[in-house]
Design an enzyme around this catalytic site. Structure first.
Site, PDB file in Angstrom:
ATOM      1  N   HIS A  85      34.566   3.838  30.666  1.00 43.59           N
ATOM      2  CA  HIS A  85      35.105   3.912  29.306  1.00 43.59           C
ATOM      3  C   HIS A  85      34.065   4.316  28.269  1.00 43.59           C
ATOM      4  CE1 HIS A  85      38.384   1.725  31.292  1.00 43.59           C
ATOM      5  NE2 HIS A  85      39.072   2.563  30.552  1.00 43.59           N
TER       6      HIS A  85
ATOM      7  N   GLU B 151      48.464   3.749  38.136  1.00 50.56           N
ATOM      8  CA  GLU B 151      47.004   3.795  38.330  1.00 50.56           C
ATOM      9  C   GLU B 151      46.546   2.849  39.432  1.00 50.56           C
ATOM     10  OE1 GLU B 151      45.139   2.893  34.577  1.00 50.56           O
ATOM     11  OE2 GLU B 151      46.589   1.340  34.107  1.00 50.56           O
TER      12      GLU B 151
ATOM     13  N   ASP C  24      41.682   5.281  37.093  1.00 52.56           N
ATOM     14  CA  ASP C  24      41.756   4.064  37.899  1.00 52.56           C
ATOM     15  C   ASP C  24      42.366   4.350  39.273  1.00 52.56           C
ATOM     16  OD1 ASP C  24      40.585   1.906  36.482  1.00 52.56           O
ATOM     17  OD2 ASP C  24      42.204   2.036  35.025  1.00 52.56           O
TER      18      ASP C  24
ATOM     19  N   CYS D  76      47.232  11.248  32.220  1.00 50.02           N
ATOM     20  CA  CYS D  76      46.367  10.994  31.059  1.00 50.02           C
ATOM     21  C   CYS D  76      44.974  10.540  31.487  1.00 50.02           C
ATOM     22  CB  CYS D  76      47.009   9.996  30.109  1.00 50.02           C
ATOM     23  SG  CYS D  76      47.441   8.444  30.893  1.00 50.02           S
TER      24      CYS D  76
HETATM   25  C1  PEP Z   1      43.236   5.912  33.722  1.00 48.30           C
HETATM   26  O1  PEP Z   1      42.950   4.911  34.385  1.00 48.30           O
HETATM   27  O2  PEP Z   1      43.298   7.062  34.196  1.00 48.30           O
HETATM   28  C2  PEP Z   1      43.525   5.785  32.281  1.00 48.30           C
HETATM   29  C3  PEP Z   1      43.959   6.812  31.573  1.00 48.30           C
HETATM   30  O3  PEP Z   1      43.289   4.580  31.695  1.00 48.30           O
HETATM   31  P1  PEP Z   1      41.831   4.057  31.295  1.00 48.30           P
HETATM   32  O4  PEP Z   1      40.880   5.199  31.469  1.00 48.30           O
HETATM   33  O5  PEP Z   1      41.918   3.596  29.887  1.00 48.30           O
HETATM   34  O6  PEP Z   1      41.627   2.942  32.259  1.00 48.30           O
HETATM   35 MG    MG Z   2      43.296   2.927  33.561  1.00 51.21          MG
END
Ligand code: PEP
Ligand code: MG
Length: 599
Positions: free
Chosen positions: A209, A453, A477, A524
């Site tokens: 993140h 995910e 994820d 996403c």
């Molecule tokens: C993901 O896991 O691809 C996602 C978009 O969520 P995050 O990156 O916030 O865990």
């Molecule tokens: Mg995620």
């Protein structure tokens, strides 16, 4: 204090030095280094009562233990470095560990607590300064080098005693390059991109993140440089090349000139791509893709509109919970969210409920234990269902924000149909309550979708589709859980690969289940914003992608050069392969053919 061999010159040297890490956010930044963690955090001096001596010594002992653990973790990371660098850095870290092990520093601090009734922070500062002065007075070049070590260890101890976060980037020179052991996602939220130029760290993976936040802020960043510690002093000129993953410290005039040129070229390229903002994302054979924006911070709305985002495909609501010690209530969340919904002027805003836990611990939920394995623990929807007041406040805020424009509710880390049902019940319960009170809310009620995910969710996509209005594939994820590779750990970053056939099958299976059940599906995760994957994903039937706003122009450019029918044929070839290298070659060769056909 035992003598550890002095670190050789490169770790603390003068002159140019360059380092290779993971380039996680593109672009080039050049500026003065701000080494985070080198300075002693501010604290208020006070004395303790005689009956608090034992307690205070225990507090100090705990800070010593935490500091040793941090240093041991850093030392572990030197394992990936070339032998010479690893050896050099190990010396440095060993010296610091020794200073925390029954050394003059530790004994002196304990004495000052016992005899002077000094609080630990005061005792650490006084003792470290006394040692530093004594070393400086001895006129010994070895000891002179140790003065800096003593101060660094003291700063670490005080940081752990005061529990000062690594972030809090204040009073920085313009264009500062932040250099730190670690920068958490919450730290990045305190960075002002008008002041900070970029950053470089020892820890962190490309899909973690912190990396995502760097891209959101448009800050060039390089993570995972094991030998960065001790190599840079605040004020040194540093170049961060986030595209190539290089950091150059104290560049020569010639290097500086070369990178200045590349920085200008990169900016020119950005301007060229930005001209695509007003054009639709339509393939050569007339298939339209929706390119939405992922939002980490409200300030990105402007950026999303400027690059022509069709929607907000993922609003990570965590920003509302970061860097604070309390939980924002329904009204506060409503205020934030409604501003964003209004700002998007009628474009759909997909708001994800809280996804803390794992690597994204928010101090607002301070009593949250990370558990033995945070990535598998009480995170995301599991936390929201365990603390219904959190979910109720979020859902109500989203419902109210939905009175100002179209919204969707996205639920992270869904594994079972039952979890989705509970969210739907919470939606109805809160909607009824707000309607009874006469509060305006979204009408009709917003669609509710699941983040896909967890591999189990992908494999049970048909079952989940019965209780979901849409799917959003969280490939960050999904890749991590499918391959059992921590997305934020630079030591295994080279093994993290969304082109693994298992990951591709999970994506394909989800896309097909969505199609069978006639619900929309988007991606996403970070691959949505990487043009390398655009043709493959379009070929697998994906028509909605959501990404950091800065990524939209390049992905749109790729959409406009491809032909979805031929991309589907290539995707079928890819899905027949079992070897990742062959898959990568097929993907890259197809992309190369698109670039060539455009030339
Ligand atoms: C993901 O896991 O691809 C996602 C978009 O969520 P995050 O990156 O916030 O865990
Ligand atoms: Mg995620």
């Amino acid at each position: 204090m035992a003598r550890t061999p002095a670190p050789k010159s490169a770790a603390r040297g003068k002159g140019q030095a360059s380092y290779q890490g993971l380039g996680v956010a593109p672009g080039i930044a050049i500026g003065p280094a701000h080494v985070q963690g080198g300075e002693v955090p501010a604290f208020a001096d006070c004395t303790i009562a005689p009956d608090q001596i034992d307690l205070e010594k225990a507090r100090f002992a705990a800070a010593v233990e935490t500091s040793k653990k941090q240093l041991a973790k850093l030392k572990q990371k030197t394992g990936n470095l070339p032998a010479a660098a690893a050896e050099e850095l190990s010396f440095l870290l060993d010296a610091h560990i020794q200073m925390l092990s029954q050394s003059r520093l530790v004994r002196g601090v304990e004495r000052r607590i016992g005899e002077n009734l000094a609080m630990s922070e005061t005792a650490v500062r006084a003792e470290s300064e006394a040692i530093a002065e004594a070393f400086e007075a001895m006129n010994d070049s070895y000891l002179a080098q140790r003065v800096q070590d003593v101060r660094e260890v003291a700063a670490r101890l005080v940081r752990n005693l005061t529990q000062t976060p690594w972030g809090a980037f204040k009073n920085l020179p313009a264009g500062a390059i932040i250099v730190a052991e670690e920068i958490t996602p919450a730290d990045t939220a305190t960075m002002d991109p008008d002041i900070v130029g970029g950053f470089a760290t020892v820890t962190g993976g490309a899909e973690g993140h912190t990396a995502i936040m760097a891209r959101a802020l448009g800050l060039p960043a390089v993570l995972g440089i094991g030998d960065l510690v001790g190599a840079v002093r605040s004020g040194d000129t540093v170049i961060v090349d986030g595209t190539e993953g290089r950091v150059v410290v104290r560049p020569t005039a010639a290097t500086l000139e070369r990178y200045e040129k590349r920085r200008l070229e990169y900016e020119k390229e950005e301007r060229q791509f930005s001209r695509l903002a007003k054009l639709p994302a339509v393939s050569k054979d007339g298939v339209e893709l929706s390119l939405g924006a992922n939002l980490e911070f409200p300030r990105e709305v402007e950026q999303a509109l400027a690059v022509g985002a069709s929607s907000i495909g993922l609003l990570r609501s965590e920003f509302m919970f970061m860097n604070r010690n309390d939980v924002p209530g329904e009204d506060e969340q409503y205020k934030f969210l409604s501003e964003i919904v209004k700002g998007m002027g009628g474009r759909t805003v997909t708001i994800r409920t809280l996804d803390v836990g794992g690597e994204k611990l928010a101090s607002a939920l301070g009593d949250l234990s990370p558990g033995p394995n945070p990535a598998l623990g009480l995170r995301a929807i599991r936390l929201s269902l365990a603390r219904p007041e959190l979910l109720d406040a979020q859902i109500s805020a989203i419902l109210r924000a939905g009175a100002h424009g179209p919204v969707r509710i996205l639920v992270p880390m869904i594994a079972t149909v039952d979890e989705m049902k509970q969210v739907r019940e919470a939606l109805l319960r809160n909607a009824r309550r707000l309607i009874r009170k006469g509060t305006p809310i979204a009408d009709p009620l917003p669609p509710v979708g699941a983040m896909i995910e967890i591999p189990a969710a992908a494999l049970a996509a048909d079952a989940l589709a019965r209780v979901c209005d849409f799917f959003a594939l969280g490939t960050n994820d999904l890749t991590m859980y499918a391959l059992a590779i921590d997305r934020g750990d630079e030591q295994v970053a080279h093994l993290y690969n969304p082109l693994h056939p298992a990951v591709l099958r999970l994506i394909q299976f989800t896309a097909e289940a969505a199609l069978r059940n006639r619900i929309p599906v988007s991606i996403c995760g970070e691959i949505a914003g990487d043009p390398r994957y655009t043709a493959l994903l379009a070929g697998l039937g994906i028509r909605e992608l959501s990404m950091a706003p800065i990524k939209i122009p390049r992905v749109k450019n790729r959409v406009r050069t491809l032909d979805v029918q031929s991309a589907a044929a290539r995707a079928r070839m890819v899905m027949e392969q079992w070897d990742m290298k062959t898959i990568a070659d097929l993907v890259d060769a197809y992309n190369d053919s698109l670039v060539k056909s455009k030339e």
